[in-house]
Design a protein around this motif. Structure first.
Motif, short mmCIF file in Angstrom:
data_model
loop_
_atom_site.label_atom_id
_atom_site.label_comp_id
_atom_site.label_asym_id
_atom_site.label_seq_id
_atom_site.Cartn_x
_atom_site.Cartn_y
_atom_site.Cartn_z
N UNK A 1 0.78 -1.56 -0.23
CA UNK A 1 -0.33 -0.22 -0.18
C UNK A 1 0.42 0.96 0.41
N UNK A 2 1.82 0.95 0.89
CA UNK A 2 2.93 2.36 0.35
C UNK A 2 3.36 3.02 -0.52
N UNK A 3 3.48 1.31 -2.06
CA UNK A 3 3.58 2.07 -3.38
C UNK A 3 2.59 2.69 -3.68
N UNK A 4 1.77 3.21 -2.99
CA UNK A 4 0.30 3.08 -4.04
C UNK A 4 -0.46 2.49 -4.77
N UNK A 5 -0.14 1.09 -4.43
CA UNK A 5 -0.84 0.10 -5.38
C UNK A 5 -1.89 -0.32 -4.50
N UNK A 6 -3.58 -0.09 -5.26
CA UNK A 6 -4.45 0.32 -4.57
C UNK A 6 -5.43 -1.44 -5.72
N UNK A 7 -6.73 -1.59 -5.41
CA UNK A 7 -7.33 -2.24 -5.48
C UNK A 7 -7.85 -2.22 -7.22
N UNK A 8 -7.82 -2.96 -8.19
CA UNK A 8 -8.26 -2.20 -9.92
C UNK A 8 -7.31 -1.71 -10.48
N UNK A 9 -5.41 -1.77 -10.16
CA UNK A 9 -4.67 -0.88 -10.43
C UNK A 9 -4.42 -1.70 -12.24
N UNK A 10 -4.52 -1.44 -13.25
CA UNK A 10 -4.11 -2.30 -14.61
C UNK A 10 -2.30 -3.16 -14.08
N UNK A 11 -2.16 -4.56 -14.30
CA UNK A 11 -1.03 -5.13 -14.38
C UNK A 11 -1.16 -5.47 -15.82
N UNK A 12 -0.24 -4.99 -16.44
CA UNK A 12 0.87 -5.11 -17.84
C UNK A 12 1.78 -6.08 -17.64
N UNK A 13 1.26 -6.52 -19.13
CA UNK A 13 2.53 -7.95 -19.25
C UNK A 13 3.70 -6.98 -19.83
N UNK A 14 4.96 -6.98 -18.92
CA UNK A 14 6.13 -6.80 -19.68
C UNK A 14 6.93 -7.47 -20.23
N UNK A 15 6.30 -7.78 -21.86
CA UNK A 15 6.77 -8.33 -22.68
C UNK A 15 7.32 -6.98 -23.64
N UNK A 16 8.25 -6.23 -24.02
CA UNK A 16 9.07 -5.71 -24.66
C UNK A 16 9.33 -6.53 -26.25
N UNK A 17 9.14 -5.59 -27.32
CA UNK A 17 9.23 -5.98 -28.53
C UNK A 17 10.78 -5.97 -29.16
N UNK A 18 10.97 -7.26 -29.91
CA UNK A 18 12.28 -7.74 -29.96
C UNK A 18 12.06 -8.32 -31.33
N UNK A 19 13.46 -8.04 -32.15
CA UNK A 19 13.77 -8.66 -33.38
C UNK A 19 14.47 -10.06 -32.87
N UNK A 20 13.52 -11.18 -34.44
CA UNK A 20 14.10 -11.75 -34.05
C UNK A 20 15.41 -12.69 -34.75
N UNK A 21 16.19 -13.21 -34.89
CA UNK A 21 17.20 -13.49 -35.68
C UNK A 21 17.27 -13.84 -36.89
N UNK A 22 15.78 -14.69 -37.83
CA UNK A 22 15.82 -14.84 -39.75
C UNK A 22 14.10 -13.80 -40.04
N UNK A 23 14.10 -13.70 -41.57
CA UNK A 23 13.05 -13.38 -41.84
C UNK A 23 12.16 -12.52 -41.53
N UNK A 24 13.31 -11.09 -40.49
CA UNK A 24 12.38 -9.58 -40.43
C UNK A 24 11.32 -10.32 -39.71
#
Length: 265
Positions: free
Chosen positions: A164-187
């Motif tokens: 609670x001291x960090x400001x987290x409350x019921x209802x706060x959005x949870x975002x999956x933190x998966x970044x965009x990355x280029x794969x090795x082949x074929x763009x």
């Protein structure tokens, strides 16, 4: 019909993307779960820059071309991606959440997330999704997908008060933190939320091209949200603006992977 076709068709020589990798990456990584799409709208506005005026209205980002012409063509794409909302904080500091959209609970285990403190200045709090260790699973549990209420987010807290001291409350959005990355082949690119940031990027590219064309129709591009929780955005857009023609740009299933395979997809 002829006018509509001429608006949407381009020669092959013109089909090289104007979007840069940095622009694509920024759009893909914008944190916007259903009914929390403000961040992606700002990225769309920034990406289009001086090439188009973006109006934020009716919980949508809108770009209008040739407003006095006919027919009225409405071209949209949903901008929200799968995520969650905080539902409970345990006494020992673990965070439980509900899904916004149809995520598969099995692939969430071990995922990194960011909790956005919606009521406390919009800070991001990093966490990871946990579950029982495989060593503690009963034999019959090992081949089952856990229920969402059996997994939790660990932010390193020891108590509810610390959370609670960090400001987290019921209802706060949870975002999956998966970044965009280029794969090795074929763009190829891997990212969270190609559904439907692919549509968002398509519309941005189309706006840039159509701004350079002589358009005979009234065209509104709409970036909306709420799609992952019941197709809300598209229904609202059509009801509010009542276009003569509506085109919804979205994704389909991949057909070149081992699952589900081309025939089933």
């Amino acid at each position: 019909a002829t006018d509509t076709a001429s608006i949407l068709c381009y020669n092959q020589k013109d089909m090289k993307l104007s979007l840069t990798w940095n622009e694509i990456k920024k759009v893909l990584e914008a944190p916007s779960i259903p009914n929390y799409e403000g961040a992606v709208y700002e990225v769309i506005k920034e990406t289009l820059g001086k090439s188009a005026d973006v109006l934020i209205k009716n919980d949508m980002a809108l770009v209008e071309l040739n407003p006095k012409a006919k027919p009225f063509i409405f071209i949209g794409a949903h901008s929200d991606v799968l995520g969650g909302r905080v539902t409970d904080i345990s006494e020992d500091g673990f965070i439980y959440f509900a899904l916004t959209g149809g995520s598969h609970a099995g692939w969430l285990i071990g995922q990194q997330v960011k909790i956005h403190t919606e009521l406390s200045g919009g800070k991001e709090v990093y966490g990871v999704i946990g579950h029982k260790a495989v060593h503690h699973l009963e034999p019959e549990e090992r081949n089952k997908v856990p229920k969402v209420n059996e997994i939790f987010i660990d932010i390193g807290a020891k108590t509810k008060e610390e959370v609670r001291k960090l400001g987290i409350e019921i209802g706060d959005p949870v975002i999956y933190s998966i970044g965009a990355e280029k794969l090795a082949l074929n763009d190829r690119i891997v990212a969270r939320g190609w559904d439907n940031r692919a549509g968002v990027l398509t519309l941005i590219e189309a706006i840039r091209r159509m701004k350079k064309e002589s358009i005979k129709a009234h065209v509104v591009f709409a970036f909306w949200g709420g799609e992952e929780v019941g197709l809300i955005g598209g229904f609202r857009g059509s009801a509010l603006y009542k276009p003569e023609v509506m085109i919804n740009v979205d994704v389909g299933f991949a057909t070149k992977t081992p699952a589900p395979g081309k025939e089933k997809a």
